[in-house]
Motif scaffolding. Structure first.
Motif, short mmCIF file in Angstrom:
data_model
loop_
_atom_site.label_atom_id
_atom_site.label_comp_id
_atom_site.label_asym_id
_atom_site.label_seq_id
_atom_site.Cartn_x
_atom_site.Cartn_y
_atom_site.Cartn_z
N ARG A 71 -3.36 10.84 -8.61
CA ARG A 71 -3.37 12.24 -8.20
C ARG A 71 -2.76 12.39 -6.63
N PHE A 72 -2.36 13.51 -6.35
CA PHE A 72 -1.88 13.57 -4.83
C PHE A 72 -2.95 13.10 -4.00
N ASP A 73 -2.22 12.46 -2.82
CA ASP A 73 -3.01 11.75 -1.77
C ASP A 73 -3.86 10.73 -2.18
N ASP A 74 -3.85 10.06 -3.47
CA ASP A 74 -4.47 8.85 -3.69
C ASP A 74 -3.91 7.68 -2.77
N GLU A 75 -4.64 6.98 -2.44
CA GLU A 75 -4.13 5.65 -1.77
C GLU A 75 -4.24 4.62 -2.91
N VAL A 76 -3.35 3.78 -2.87
CA VAL A 76 -2.93 2.71 -3.99
C VAL A 76 -2.42 1.58 -3.35
N VAL A 77 -2.42 0.51 -4.05
CA VAL A 77 -1.93 -0.65 -3.74
C VAL A 77 -1.30 -1.31 -4.87
N VAL A 78 0.15 -1.59 -4.79
CA VAL A 78 0.98 -2.17 -5.97
C VAL A 78 1.03 -3.63 -5.45
N THR A 79 0.39 -4.55 -6.31
CA THR A 79 0.47 -5.98 -6.44
C THR A 79 1.65 -6.59 -7.29
N VAL A 80 2.34 -7.49 -7.05
CA VAL A 80 3.68 -8.17 -7.53
C VAL A 80 3.43 -9.56 -7.48
N ARG A 81 3.67 -9.89 -8.88
CA ARG A 81 3.82 -11.53 -9.06
C ARG A 81 4.85 -11.68 -9.96
N ILE A 82 5.30 -13.33 -9.83
CA ILE A 82 6.37 -13.68 -11.01
C ILE A 82 5.69 -14.04 -12.04
N SER A 83 5.72 -13.53 -13.06
CA SER A 83 5.15 -13.98 -14.37
C SER A 83 6.16 -14.90 -15.32
N HIS A 84 7.57 -14.72 -14.88
CA HIS A 84 8.34 -15.91 -15.75
C HIS A 84 9.72 -15.97 -14.97
N PRO A 127 0.94 -1.18 0.02
CA PRO A 127 0.10 -0.06 0.13
C PRO A 127 0.97 1.09 -0.06
N LEU A 128 0.34 2.34 -0.73
CA LEU A 128 1.28 3.47 -0.85
C LEU A 128 0.16 4.69 -1.02
N ARG A 129 0.83 5.67 -0.50
CA ARG A 129 -0.11 6.88 -0.83
C ARG A 129 0.76 8.00 -1.37
N VAL A 130 0.10 8.43 -2.68
CA VAL A 130 0.79 9.28 -3.44
C VAL A 130 1.36 10.93 -2.44
N ARG A 131 2.60 11.02 -2.85
CA ARG A 131 3.04 12.37 -2.16
C ARG A 131 2.93 13.40 -3.19
N TYR A 132 3.05 14.68 -2.71
CA TYR A 132 2.82 15.84 -3.41
C TYR A 132 4.01 15.90 -4.50
N HIS A 133 5.13 15.61 -3.94
CA HIS A 133 6.55 15.86 -4.90
C HIS A 133 6.24 14.81 -5.90
N GLU A 134 5.63 13.91 -5.99
CA GLU A 134 5.69 12.89 -6.95
C GLU A 134 4.79 13.47 -8.15
N ARG A 164 -6.22 1.69 -7.36
CA ARG A 164 -6.75 2.62 -6.43
C ARG A 164 -8.22 2.24 -6.39
N GLY A 165 -8.50 2.02 -5.19
CA GLY A 165 -9.97 1.61 -4.60
C GLY A 165 -10.54 0.26 -5.54
N GLY A 166 -9.51 -0.57 -5.79
CA GLY A 166 -9.94 -1.82 -6.63
C GLY A 166 -9.82 -1.67 -7.83
N GLU A 167 -9.36 -0.54 -8.65
CA GLU A 167 -9.70 -0.10 -9.82
C GLU A 167 -8.21 -0.06 -10.35
#
Length: 142
Positions: A69-82, A7-14, A96-99
């Motif tokens: 956008r700034f302050d969005d809460e996101v989730v990065v999911t990682v998988r091994i594909s190869h 889980p991450l939150r978008v920071r202003y400087h990004e 973001r929010g399941g989308e």
């Protein structure tokens, strides 16, 4: 064991002047998630050095689907594909929010930790990666 989720939150400087996450920062999110992945598989994010190897990014791909956008809460999911002889591809999904707002891949090449020359990962490391890949494909074998 399912895929790693960071889980991450978008920071202003990004963000760029329009308030949208600058495109290169998606790769930074993927990089942060790859360290979480190593921690899940090896017990610590710097665990590759225990095997005398490291990995380097040889290729990256990002597909942008929606703006973050700034302050969005996101989730990065990682998988091994190869998992190849000397390389591995991690697949990323940024939501973001399941989308899903972006997807991407990084192809990593395993290298000798001292010489940075390409080499196959040691069998013990490969076994852990294979076990993790199998577990993520079938998180509940019962």
């Amino acid at each position: 064991m399912g895929p790693v989720r960071l889980p991450l939150r978008v920071r202003y400087h990004e963000c760029d002047p329009q308030g949208v996450v600058f495109n290169a920062n998606y790769l930074a999110y993927f990089d942060m998630a790859s360290f979480e992945f190593l921690g899940a598989v090896l017990g610590k994010p710097t665990g590759l050095s225990d095997y005398g190897v490291d990995f380097v990014v040889a290729e990256s791909n990002v597909r942008y689907l929606r703006a973050l956008r700034f302050d969005d809460e996101v989730v990065v999911t990682v998988r091994i594909s190869h998992l190849g002889t000397t390389s591995m591809v991690l697949e990323f999904d940024l939501a973001r929010g399941g989308e899903t707002v972006a997807t991407g891949t990084n192809r990593y090449v395993f290298v000798n930790e001292e010489t940075l020359t390409k080499q196959a990962p040691p069998d013990e490391l490969r076994e852990k990666l294979v076990a993790y890949r199998t577990a993520q494909a079938d998180p509940d074998p019962a």
